[in-house]
Design a protein around this motif. Structure first.
Motif, PDB file in Angstrom:
ATOM      1  N   ASP A 301       0.859  -1.177   0.000  1.00 49.76           N
ATOM      2  CA  ASP A 301       0.000   0.000   0.000  1.00 49.76           C
ATOM      3  C   ASP A 301       0.903   1.237   0.000  1.00 49.76           C
ATOM      4  N   THR A 303       0.466   4.213   0.923  1.00 47.67           N
ATOM      5  CA  THR A 303       0.355   5.121   2.069  1.00 47.67           C
ATOM      6  C   THR A 303       1.019   4.532   3.303  1.00 47.67           C
ATOM      7  N   SER A 304       0.659   3.284   3.626  1.00 44.22           N
ATOM      8  CA  SER A 304       1.180   2.666   4.843  1.00 44.22           C
ATOM      9  C   SER A 304       2.494   1.923   4.622  1.00 44.22           C
ATOM     10  N   ARG A 305       2.856   1.692   3.326  1.00 37.37           N
ATOM     11  CA  ARG A 305       4.061   0.924   2.983  1.00 37.37           C
ATOM     12  C   ARG A 305       4.039  -0.447   3.665  1.00 37.37           C
ATOM     13  N   GLN A 306       2.850  -1.053   3.679  1.00 38.53           N
ATOM     14  CA  GLN A 306       2.682  -2.400   4.205  1.00 38.53           C
ATOM     15  C   GLN A 306       2.155  -3.300   3.090  1.00 38.53           C
ATOM     16  N   SER A 308       0.009  -5.433   0.850  1.00 34.75           N
ATOM     17  CA  SER A 308      -1.437  -5.496   0.610  1.00 34.75           C
ATOM     18  C   SER A 308      -1.839  -6.769  -0.130  1.00 34.75           C
ATOM     19  N   ARG A 309      -0.985  -7.240  -1.047  1.00 34.08           N
ATOM     20  CA  ARG A 309      -1.299  -8.446  -1.817  1.00 34.08           C
ATOM     21  C   ARG A 309       0.005  -9.213  -2.039  1.00 34.08           C
TER      22      ARG A 309
END
Length: 626
Positions: A301, A303-306, A308-309
């Motif tokens: 992601d 925005t969060s830099r986490q 996502s997929r």
């Protein structure tokens, strides 16, 4: 190479020896022949002296018999004998050396003649009585002459023997030299040369292991040594060439695999939707063509830099490693460069980045980062850039779609405001007037006028509504305007049973989709007016470019022309056509004479041409229409 090792030098020596022997043989023959010169004359003279001795005895006996001139005859014979004896010294067969046996013998013969025989002859001739003293001594004298003749014969035979010996020795040595030369020619030239020819034939057929056996210091030995060095160098070069070809073949094979992977990646990312199935198929192709154990695609992601997929080549993702747990995505993302993820260097991360925007990472499993081939890592980084570019293009496409949707809604709102909203507002005012009218005949007449206006307003609003519906339902099935207008002309010709001619021979003007839609609507409205109201028998549509670079569209008919006062229904249609022309920055003009038809002319400067003029920095003159 020494001079005495040279084949030419040795053969030259042999030929020189043969020539020298030939010269020696000829010289000895000439010498012996010269030394034998006069031997035959000496033998003849010696033999004649023996005969002359007996003739003198015969003449001497005849002088005491019937001979009438005995003294003269004996004197003549003595004189001939002495001349012949003196001539022996002049033949050259007698050596002047006193130690020579022939010289001594001849001197003894001359001494015996002068001291013994001649005085006896002179006494016998002077005495008329017969003398036997000469006859007793002549045999001894002839014996001395025979001994002299034998010496001459022995000397001649000795010379001939020497000549035979010299000739035989010369012939023998010549044959020895010839056989030696032939042996040297065979062993030093023919055999090595045949060997070199055979080796060259084998080397030409590809056998570079052959070596010349004759490597001496002569010319062919040096040539054989050079051949061996050449064969060794060629063998090394051929082996190096095979290694280089193998390396180049491997490089080409890797390049083909890389190009194949990049092609499949670009095609799959460009032609298909970015869903789970395509990501899995893409990762499977990457694993197959790179030979890596496992490749995982992790999208984050922004925005969060986490994460996502997460995608893998297997339908069901395997258990994630210990490092892949939220919120520990920073260990994979790193600083945007390829880096290992564990101490054993079995996992490493490749960023999916484009224009400083990171969409995720490719997590690649390999036995060791050091074992990764030099071509695999750059290839995976290129694939990661392609994925990032595809994700970036997908975002931009979604953004453009949103903008297009918003713009389309804005256009619909503007069209509704400019058409239906104004018409409904007008109708609302007319209804208000109708409500405020008092009763009576005069009010009834005003009411009828207001109702008439309401009807016309409703018709106009309905027409505008259908125009908007037709505009929003319009489909541009062809990329070129002329192809779309051909379909429109065919549609109106079929509907009205009128011939409609389309001429676009002078047209070379690209339009954007918005301009094509406006031109299509203007042409459709003009054709609709010509079919419904012009009573035309023939309609033509012409597309061309002006000298100023403008796009020009003419719609002409042979109908009744445009009336002086246009009814309200046509008034609305013409206004909409003018508004569309104005939105393109152009002008719509009508040229008509009663009974001579109508020509509708649209002229505008296309957006692409305006942009080219702006980029070239050329001023655009204001377009003036007649």
């Amino acid at each position: 190479m020494k001079s005495n090792d040279s084949i030419i030098f040795r053969n030259g020596l042999t030929m020189g020896g043969i020539v020298l022997l030939a010269l020696l043989s000829m010289t000895s023959s000439v010498f012996i022949a010269e030394s034998s010169k006069g031997d035959a004359a000496a033998l003849n003279l010696a033999g004649s002296l023996r005969m002359q001795s007996y003739r003198i005895a015969t003449r001497l006996q005849d002088s005491h018999g019937t001979d009438t001139h005995p003294v003269e005859n004996v004197a003549r014979e003595i004189d001939q004998f002495e001349r012949r004896l003196d001539h022996l010294w002049q033949t050259g067969a007698i050596s002047p050396a006193k130690s020579d046996s022939k010289n001594r013998t001849l001197r003894a013969i001359m001494s015996s003649w002068r001291d013994a025989l001649r005085p006896i002859l002179e006494t016998s001739v002077a005495d008329t009585s017969p003398s036997t003293a000469y006859l007793r001594q002549v045999d001894d004298f002839v014996a001395k002459l025979d001994a002299f003749v034998k010496l001459l014969e022995q000397d001649t035979e000795a010379k001939i023997l020497w000549l035979r010996l010299v000739q035989g020795m010369a012939l023998f040595l010549t044959l020895v030299l010839i056989f030696t030369a032939m042996y040297q020619l065979h062993s030093g030239v023919i055999a090595p040369l045949r060997d070199l020819v055979e080796l060259a034939r084998k080397a030409r057929s590809g056998d570079l292991t052959v070596r010349a056996s004759h490597v001496g210091n002569d010319e062919l030995g040096v040539l054989g040594h050079a051949f061996n060095l050449m064969a060794t160098d060629l063998s090394a070069m051929y082996a190096d060439l095979e290694a280089r070809v193998e390396r180049q073949t491997q490089a080409l094979r890797i390049s083909n695999r890389s190009l194949e992977l990049l092609y499949h990646t670009a095609r799959r990312l460009g032609e298909s939707a970015l869903d789970d199935a395509n990501y899995q198929a893409l990762l499977a192709e990457i694993e197959k063509l790179t030979g890596m154990d496992s490749i995982t695609l992790c999208l984050i992601d922004p925005t969060s830099r986490q994460a996502s997929r997460v995608f893998t080549a297997q339908p069901q993702p395997p258990d994630r490693a210990a490092f892949c747990r939220r919120p520990n995505c920073e260990s994979c993302l790193g600083d945007g460069a390829t880096h290992p993820l564990d101490t054993g260097h079995e996992l490493f991360s490749i960023p999916i980045t484009v224009q400083e925007r990171q969409f995720g990472v490719l997590i690649v499993r390999s036995p060791s980062l050091e074992t990764v081939a030099t071509w695999q890592l750059p290839l995976l980084e290129a694939v990661a850039r392609n994925i990032a570019a595809a994700l970036r293009a997908n975002e931009q496409t979604e953004h453009r779609r949103r903008l297009a949707l918003l713009e389309e809604r804005a256009v619909i709102a503007r069209e509704l405001h400019d058409s239906l909203a104004q018409s409904l507002s007008y109708l609302k005012i007319q209804v208000g007037r109708l409500q405020l009218l008092p009763g009576g005949a005069e009010a009834a007449a005003q009411a009828r006028d207001i109702v008439t206006e309401l009807r016309e307003g409703l018709n106009g609003a309905y027409r505008q509504l259908r125009e908007l519906i037709a505009t929003f339902r319009l489909k541009m099935e062809h990329p070129r305007l002329e192809d779309s207008l051909r379909e429109v002309a065919r549609e109106f010709s079929h509907r009205s049973q009128l011939p409609i001619e389309l001429n676009h021979s002078g047209w070379n003007c690209p339009l954007d989709p918005n301009e094509q839609i406006h031109v299509m609507q203007i042409v459709r409205e003009a054709l609709n007016n010509a079919v419904k109201h012009a009573r035309a028998q023939r309609i033509s549509v012409r597309l061309y470019n002006t000298h100023e670079g403008e796009a020009a569209i003419d719609i002409a008919d042979d109908g009744i022309g445009l009336p002086a006062e246009t009814n309200r229904e046509n008034h609305f249609g013409l206004n909409i056509m003018r508004e569309r022309a104005a939105q393109m920055g152009g002008v719509l003009s009508f040229h008509s004479q009663p009974g001579r038809g109508l020509r509708v002319q649209l002229r505008f400067l296309p957006t692409a041409h305006r942009r080219s003029l702006d980029s070239a920095g050329q001023p655009r003159d204001e377009v003036r229409y007649a």
